[in-house]
Design an enzyme around this catalytic site. Sequence first.
Site, PDB file in Angstrom:
ATOM      1  N   GLY A  14       0.794  -1.223   0.000  1.00 26.82           N
ATOM      2  CA  GLY A  14       0.000   0.000   0.000  1.00 26.82           C
ATOM      3  C   GLY A  14       0.828   1.275   0.000  1.00 26.82           C
ATOM      4  CB  SER A  15       4.362   2.088  -0.704  1.00 24.89           C
ATOM      5  OG  SER A  15       4.548   1.669  -2.031  1.00 24.89           O
ATOM      6  CG  ASN A  16       2.036   3.124  -5.657  1.00 25.82           C
ATOM      7  OD1 ASN A  16       2.484   4.100  -6.245  1.00 25.82           O
ATOM      8  ND2 ASN A  16       2.615   1.932  -5.700  1.00 25.82           N
ATOM      9  CE  LYS A  67     -11.686 -15.605 -13.783  1.00 24.86           C
ATOM     10  NZ  LYS A  67     -12.126 -16.205 -15.032  1.00 24.86           N
ATOM     11  CG  MET A  94      -0.768  -8.237  -6.716  1.00 23.61           C
ATOM     12  SD  MET A  94       0.181  -7.296  -7.932  1.00 23.61           S
ATOM     13  CE  MET A  94       1.088  -8.616  -8.702  1.00 23.61           C
ATOM     14  NE  ARG A  95      -8.067 -11.201  -6.156  1.00 24.28           N
ATOM     15  CZ  ARG A  95      -8.346 -12.500  -6.152  1.00 24.28           C
ATOM     16  NH1 ARG A  95      -9.019 -13.030  -7.161  1.00 24.28           N
ATOM     17  NH2 ARG A  95      -7.997 -13.271  -5.151  1.00 24.28           N
ATOM     18  CG  ASN A 111      -2.871  -0.703 -13.002  1.00 26.16           C
ATOM     19  OD1 ASN A 111      -2.797  -1.034 -11.817  1.00 26.16           O
ATOM     20  ND2 ASN A 111      -2.130  -1.283 -13.935  1.00 26.16           N
ATOM     21  CG  HIS A 113       2.679  -1.911 -15.430  1.00 34.32           C
ATOM     22  ND1 HIS A 113       2.370  -3.167 -14.957  1.00 34.32           N
ATOM     23  CD2 HIS A 113       3.714  -2.068 -16.285  1.00 34.32           C
ATOM     24  CE1 HIS A 113       3.189  -4.046 -15.513  1.00 34.32           C
ATOM     25  NE2 HIS A 113       4.015  -3.409 -16.322  1.00 34.32           N
TER      26      HIS A 113
HETATM   27  C1  GRF Z   1       3.822  -1.313  -7.343  1.00 34.85           C
HETATM   28  O1  GRF Z   1       5.121  -1.605  -7.768  1.00 34.85           O
HETATM   29  C2  GRF Z   1       2.893  -1.083  -8.486  1.00 34.85           C
HETATM   30  O2  GRF Z   1       3.489  -0.488  -9.585  1.00 34.85           O
HETATM   31  C3  GRF Z   1       2.451  -2.481  -8.824  1.00 34.85           C
HETATM   32  O3  GRF Z   1       2.353  -3.138  -7.570  1.00 34.85           O
HETATM   33  C4  GRF Z   1       3.194  -2.502  -6.622  1.00 34.85           C
HETATM   34  C5  GRF Z   1       2.369  -2.081  -5.463  1.00 34.85           C
HETATM   35  O4  GRF Z   1       3.110  -1.562  -4.396  1.00 34.85           O
HETATM   36  N1  GRF Z   1       1.238  -2.456  -9.600  1.00 34.85           N
HETATM   37  P1  GRF Z   1       2.366  -0.921  -3.139  1.00 34.85           P
HETATM   38  O5  GRF Z   1       1.421  -1.971  -2.577  1.00 34.85           O
HETATM   39  O6  GRF Z   1       1.642   0.314  -3.583  1.00 34.85           O
HETATM   40  O7  GRF Z   1       3.472  -0.620  -2.179  1.00 34.85           O
END
Ligand code: GRF
Length: 205
Positions: A14-16, A67, A94-95, A111, A113
């Site tokens: 969840g760092s994003n 999915k 991751m789906r 999203n 990536h």
């Molecule tokens: C990130 O590298 C993102 O690009 C990919 O999954 C990872 C998620 O990281 N889709 P986080 O859970 O947000 O730390």
Amino acid sequence: MSKLHLGVLGSGSGSNMQSIVDAIEAGTLDADVRLVLADVADAKILDRAKRHNIPCRYLDCAPWKTKLEGPAEDRCIELLREAGVDTVVLAGFMRIVKPGLLAAFPMRVLNIHPALLPAFPGVHSWTQALDYGCKVAGVTVHFVDAGTDTGPIIVQKAVPVLEDDTPETLHARIQEQEHIAFPEALRLLAAGRCRVEGRRVRIAR
Ligand code: GRF
């Protein structure tokens, strides 16, 4: 300008999501996070949401492993709607999301990536970039369409691949840029500056 009401779907650290919450709390992104859903019961993203008093819950996506479909997709849409979400953020989810979610939030599912798409879609793209011998890698934030990592691109950031990089060091450098790119893309969306023309996202000045 319109404040975004975000629903975040994640599977991991969840760092994003954290970078988005930090931007909101710093007053640099006009948004609120209405709901965080994780398909992994003990995902760290849920702990992060709790620390910020953001409503969050585990979403059981069984029997599918890769999915979001069927009753789980229906439930996901219902929860997002109940929470007043208008924009869905896939932050390490991751789906593969299916047409039901995309139809419920048309051109409102984003999203992130960890590659410069269209190079290296799919998983472990930083390792793919390293193995391929790329000198530059990066990150892409894009609208989600029916394909996998194929939707119109909103923001990209490049990072150098260094001589002594390992998958871990390269991924860490990419993640630093992810945490800049996702809030930046959402800022453009909140400001009404993204206009999708076919494959291209036109960014108004
Ligand atoms: C990130 O590298 C993102 O690009 C990919 O999954 C990872 C998620 O990281 N889709 P986080 O859970 O947000 O730390």
